[in-house]
Design an enzyme around this catalytic site. Structure first.
Site, PDB file in Angstrom:
ATOM      1  CG  ASN A 117       4.323  -4.428   2.366  1.00 48.91           C
ATOM      2  OD1 ASN A 117       3.999  -3.275   2.554  1.00 48.91           O
ATOM      3  ND2 ASN A 117       3.541  -5.405   2.075  1.00 48.91           N
ATOM      4  CG  HIS A 167      -2.244  -0.873   1.114  1.00 52.56           C
ATOM      5  ND1 HIS A 167      -2.256  -2.229   1.330  1.00 52.56           N
ATOM      6  CD2 HIS A 167      -3.290  -0.274   0.834  1.00 52.56           C
ATOM      7  CE1 HIS A 167      -3.382  -2.620   1.334  1.00 52.56           C
ATOM      8  NE2 HIS A 167      -4.212  -1.393   1.163  1.00 52.56           N
TER       9      HIS A 167
END
Length: 254
Positions: free
Chosen positions: A199, A168
Site C-alpha cells: 500500500n 484506498h
C-alpha cells in the site's frame, strides 16, 4: 487520439466494454418496435437487435434505457466538452459495463460496485482531471462504514489488529478537490486490505503516476479494483473481509 492504459499487478483484466464505430461514436442497439436504445446484453433487449450509432439513435427519437444505463451525449456547452474538447460523456464512459446498474453506488467523485461476499468493491470508477489533481483539501482520515451499502459494508473493527492497511481503491489524493469528495473517499466500501509494504510502496507510486497522466492529458477515466477470481482467500474481521492477492488499474485516455 484515444489510448487505453492497462496497469496490471500480476494479472491482466478485461472489462466488457461499450462498442465504438469507425468514427469513434458509441454503438447502441434498438429494435423495430421499441422506443429505447440499449447496451448489448441488456435484459430488456429481447427481440431482434439493430446496431446503430448513439448519434443516430438520438436523432431518430430513441431514448436511453434506464435498465442498462447506456451512454448519452453531453451538450456542446457542457463543462466536460469545453475541458476535453469532445462530445463524449466521460462520466458514463468511465463506468464498467454492469448488468445490474441499479446496484452501482455513487459517491462524490467516484462510483463503485460492491461485493457483499467479499465486503469490498469489485471496482471503483471515476474521471480524474488536471484541475482535480491540483485540489488542496487536506486528508481527514475519516474512515467509516458506508451506509449506502444496503447489505452493510465492512467496519472499522474488521481491520483493527489485522496487520493490513485500509488501502484506498479511489485514492484520497485523487479526491482532494472538495471537502465532500475527500470525506467520501474514506468510506470502507472504498477500502481493501493491503499489506503495508504494498500500500505504501508500489501502489502509492502507481497512484502518483495516474495523477501525472491526468495532469498531462487533462483528464483520464480510472477503474481500479481487487482481483476476486483466484481464491481461496484469507479473510479478516467479523464480517470476513477478503484479502485479495492481486489488484488491477485501468486508465482510458480519450
Amino acid at each position: 487520439m484515444k489510448r487505453i492504459i492497462t496497469v496490471v499487478l500480476c494479472l491482466f483484466v478485461l472489462f466488457p466494454a461499450v462498442a465504438f464505430s469507425e468514427n469513434g461514436d458509441f454503438i447502441v442497439y434498438i429494435t423495430k418496435s421499441g422506443t429505447k436504445y440499449h447496451l448489448d446484453g441488456c435484459p430488456s433487449l429481447r427481440s431482434s437487435k439493430i446496431p446503430i450509432t448513439l448519434s443516430e439513435a438520438i436523432a431518430q427519437g430513441y431514448e436511453p434505457c434506464s435498465r442498462c444505463n447506456p451512454p448519452t451525449l453531453v451538450s456542446t456547452d457542457s463543462q466536460l466538452t469545453s475541458t476535453i474538447g469532445t462530445s463524449i460523456d466521460l462520466e458514463a464512459l468511465a463506468l464498467p459495463y454492469c448488468r445490474t446498474p441499479e446496484n452501482i453506488v455513487h459517491h462524490t467523485g467516484y462510483s463503485l460496485l460492491y461485493s457483499e461476499e467479499n465486503e469490498q468493491a469489485v471496482w471503483v470508477a471515476y474521471v480524474l482531471t488536471a484541475e482535480e489533481v491540483a485540489g488542496n483539501f487536506d486528508r481527514n482520515d475519516n474512515f467509516r462504514a458506508d451506509s449506502d451499502i444496503v447489505t452493510g459494508s465492512a467496519s472499522l473493527s474488521d481491520y483493527k489488529g489485522s496487520g493490513y492497511d485500509r488501502g484506498h481503491l479511489a485514492p484520497a489524493a485523487d479526491l482532494k478537490w472538495s471537502r465532500a469528495s475527500m470525506n467520501d473517499s474514506f468510506y470502507l466500501s472504498n477500502m481493501s486490505p493491503q499489506a503495508p509494504g504494498f500500500n505504501r510502496g508500489v501502489w502509492k507510486k502507481l497512484e502518483e503516476w495516474v495523477r501525472e497522466e491526468a495532469t498531462a492529458e487533462r483528464a483520464v477515466c480510472v477503474v481500479t479494483g481487487p482481483i476476486l477470481t483466484d481464491g481461496p482467500y484469507e479473510t479478516i474481521g467479523g464480517n470476513g473481509v477478503t484479502v485479495p492477492k492481486r489488484y488491477y488499474k485501468v486508465l482510458l485516455d480519450w
